[in-house]
Scaffold this active site. Sequence first.
Site, PDB file in Angstrom:
ATOM      1  CG  PHE A 130      -2.016   1.030   1.092  1.00 35.41           C
ATOM      2  CD1 PHE A 130      -3.041   0.866   0.176  1.00 35.41           C
ATOM      3  CD2 PHE A 130      -2.007   2.175   1.871  1.00 35.41           C
ATOM      4  CE1 PHE A 130      -4.049   1.814   0.045  1.00 35.41           C
ATOM      5  CE2 PHE A 130      -3.002   3.130   1.748  1.00 35.41           C
ATOM      6  CZ  PHE A 130      -4.023   2.952   0.833  1.00 35.41           C
ATOM      7  CG  ASP A 200      -0.172  -2.406   7.064  1.00 37.70           C
ATOM      8  OD1 ASP A 200      -1.235  -2.697   7.658  1.00 37.70           O
ATOM      9  OD2 ASP A 200      -0.054  -1.402   6.343  1.00 37.70           O
ATOM     10  CE1 TYR A 225      -9.413   2.415   6.393  1.00 31.24           C
ATOM     11  CE2 TYR A 225      -8.575   3.581   8.312  1.00 31.24           C
ATOM     12  CZ  TYR A 225      -8.418   3.155   7.008  1.00 31.24           C
ATOM     13  OH  TYR A 225      -7.264   3.447   6.324  1.00 31.24           O
ATOM     14  CE  LYS A 226      -7.629  -1.091   5.022  1.00 36.07           C
ATOM     15  NZ  LYS A 226      -8.233  -0.125   4.089  1.00 36.07           N
ATOM     16  NE  ARG A 392      -9.694  -3.422  -2.795  1.00 37.76           N
ATOM     17  CZ  ARG A 392      -9.150  -2.698  -1.823  1.00 37.76           C
ATOM     18  NH1 ARG A 392      -7.965  -3.019  -1.354  1.00 37.76           N
ATOM     19  NH2 ARG A 392      -9.772  -1.649  -1.334  1.00 37.76           N
TER      20      ARG A 392
END
Length: 433
Positions: A130, A200, A225-226, A392
Site C-alpha cells: 500500500f 501491516d 475501519y476495515k 476488488r
Amino acid sequence: MSTTRQDCEVRDQEDPLRELKSQFDLPAGVIYLDGNSLGVLPRATLGRVQEVIQREWGQDLIKSWNTAGWIDLPSRIGDKIARLVGARPGELIVADSTSLNLYKVLSTALRLVQQDAPERKVIVSERSNFPTDLYIAQSLAEQFGARLHLVDRVEDIPACLNQDLAVLMLTEVNYRTGYKHEMATLTQAAHAAGALVVWDLAHSAGAVPVDLNAADADFAIGCGYKYLNGGPGAPAFVWVHPRHVARAQQPLSGWLGHAAPFQFTTDYQPAPGIKRYICGTPALLSLAALECGVDTVLAAEPLGGMAALRAKSIALTELFIALAEARCGALGVLLASPRDARQRGSQVCLSLVPELQDASYAVVQALIARGVIGDFRAGDPSDLAATPHILRFGFTPLYLGFVDVFDAVEHLVQVLQKEEWRAPQFAQKGQVT
C-alpha cells in the site's frame, strides 16, 4: 454440477454464523463487497456514540475522563483487538492513524538496527505494498541514510534476506491482490538473516487468524475501519514485541505517552510498555465507535472465533471464484488473486482481458449502480499486462452470505453481457475511486 441459488439458500440456512449479521445495519438492496475498505455500520454504534455525546460529554463534560473511563479506552480496546491478532493483554494499544503508527515502529526498528548492526542499510518491501507504507519508508530511509528496495514478486523476497537487510516491511495480506504472506515463515527467515520485521495487518485483523507472538514478530500495526468495522477514519493500533518496547524510544514522544502525563514535566519520560506508543489525545468519539466494531468480531468467539470466520471466508471466496470463472470467464473475466485459499486473504480480485482493461473502472461503477459495491484499483498504465486494473471484492463473513455471492456474480454477468458499463456516466471518475 453447477451451484444454484437454491443451493446457496440452503448453505445460508445451515451457516452457524448467520445470526452475526443481525449486529449490522445494511442498506436494503445492497450487496456490500467492500468491507475490506470500509466496514459496515454496527447497530450498536449509533446509540453508543450518542451516549458519549449526550451524557458523557454533554452532561459530565471533562469529568468523563475519569467517570466514563475515557483515559483507559486505548488500552481497553487494545486488549480486545489483541485477542484477534495473537497478542497478550497490555501488549497492544489503539492510537493515532496507521501511517503514524508505521512511522513509529519503522523508525524504532531502524534505530535498533542502527545500534546493533549499523552496516545494515536496506529496507525491503513489495512494490505492490500500500502506497502509504512505501511513502513512510521512503521518508525514514532518507532520515536514517538507508535505502528502500522494492521487489516485484513474492518469490524475490528470500534473495533479499541477507547481510545488508535492516528491516523487512510487509503487509500480511496484499491490498491489491489479496495475496497472504506466511508471517511465521518469513519472520523466522528474516531473523535468521539478522533483520527485523514490520507487519501491516490492515487487511488481516478481523479477517484472518493472526498470531503475532507465535510468529515471533517484531512490530505490527493495523487500522480499525476495515474488517474491524470501526467507521471511516477509525483509530489504528500498534503492537511491539515486549523484547523491543524498552530498547528504543519511539520518535513521536507526545504527552499522553509520558509516564506521568498529568505531572506536566518539561522532560519526556516514556510510559511503561506499549503505552509509550501513544502520542496525542485520543479521538474519543471514534474510539467509542471502534469498540462497537471490534465487539462485532469478538461476538464470533462463542461460535469458533477467527477460525470459524476464516472457514466461512474461504467458503465464500471459493464460491465466488468458481461462479465468476464458470459464468464470466467467456465474458473476459480473469482471476487476479491466488487460487490457493491458503495464500489468499478475505478478498478476491478480478481483472479483465487486455481488450477490456480500459473498461475496468466502468464495470465496477455499473455494478455499484446495481447495488453490488466493490471497488477499483488502478494498475500500471505503462504495463497493464504485468499490473492490470483490478476489480476488488471483499468478503466479510460477519454479514455476507452465500446467496449474496451468487447474486453478485449474476449482476456481473448482466453488466458484461448487456455491456451496461458502456453508459457514459460509468466512465466519470470521482475523487475517490
